[in-house]
Design an enzyme around this catalytic site. Sequence first.
Site, mmCIF file in Angstrom:
data_model
loop_
_atom_site.group_PDB
_atom_site.id
_atom_site.type_symbol
_atom_site.label_atom_id
_atom_site.label_comp_id
_atom_site.label_asym_id
_atom_site.label_seq_id
_atom_site.Cartn_x
_atom_site.Cartn_y
_atom_site.Cartn_z
ATOM 1 N N ILE A 37 -2.707 3.006 0.044
ATOM 2 C CA ILE A 37 -1.808 2.872 1.187
ATOM 3 C C ILE A 37 -2.364 1.850 2.181
ATOM 4 O O ILE A 37 -3.575 1.639 2.255
ATOM 5 C CB ILE A 37 -1.587 4.256 1.865
ATOM 6 C CG1 ILE A 37 -0.438 4.234 2.874
ATOM 7 C CG2 ILE A 37 -2.869 4.772 2.476
ATOM 8 C CD1 ILE A 37 0.005 5.611 3.363
ATOM 9 N N CYS A 38 -1.461 1.203 2.906
ATOM 10 C CA CYS A 38 -1.778 0.284 4.002
ATOM 11 C C CYS A 38 -2.432 -0.996 3.474
ATOM 12 O O CYS A 38 -1.813 -1.755 2.753
ATOM 13 C CB CYS A 38 -2.625 1.002 5.049
ATOM 14 S SG CYS A 38 -2.684 0.168 6.646
ATOM 15 N N ALA A 39 -3.685 -1.236 3.803
ATOM 16 C CA ALA A 39 -4.389 -2.421 3.311
ATOM 17 C C ALA A 39 -4.931 -2.213 1.902
ATOM 18 O O ALA A 39 -5.201 -3.173 1.187
ATOM 19 C CB ALA A 39 -5.538 -2.779 4.254
#
Length: 181
Positions: A99-101
């Site tokens: 998730i995210c980066a």
Amino acid sequence: MVCILLSNGFEEAEAIVPADLLRRAGVEVALTALEGELVSGSHQIAIKADLTLDQVDPDQVELVFLPGGMGGVKCLGEDPRVSRLVHQVYEKGGYVAAICAAPTLLAAFSLLEGKRAVCYPGMEDEMAGARMEPSVPFVADGRLVTGEAAGSAFPFSLKLVELLRGAETAQQVRTAVHYHG
């Protein structure tokens, strides 16, 4: 077992919400540190790990999950054991989530070629090979699940519950926590 990899600088919400919802669903979850017992998140919230990465048996992992947080993602990407575990789990038929980066690591590990994915907005250039799905909280493409950001932690986590324990269990967890998103 679900193995949530933690290194200093991880995004706390992106690790704790999945751990919580998966455990509510009866899934064994191991908060797994690269080294040591305590890991400090990006907002200086320290988490006590259940295991270190060296204690993980890849054959026991049904899902390996990489939370975001720029500092944490950098550390995960620099440790060759992380790539090795991710590949071992995926190659034996397990799930891989980020998730995210952290989806940028899946791209760097050559897992997203031709796969639909999402990441933190503005990091799409680091997702070489992926077919980007902008403005959605998560994307599940086969055994790969990517999430957009901390704000996506609940729907992303509920998808992980669904994949591992079924739609009925995911709905029960959703109801128990009163998630209406």
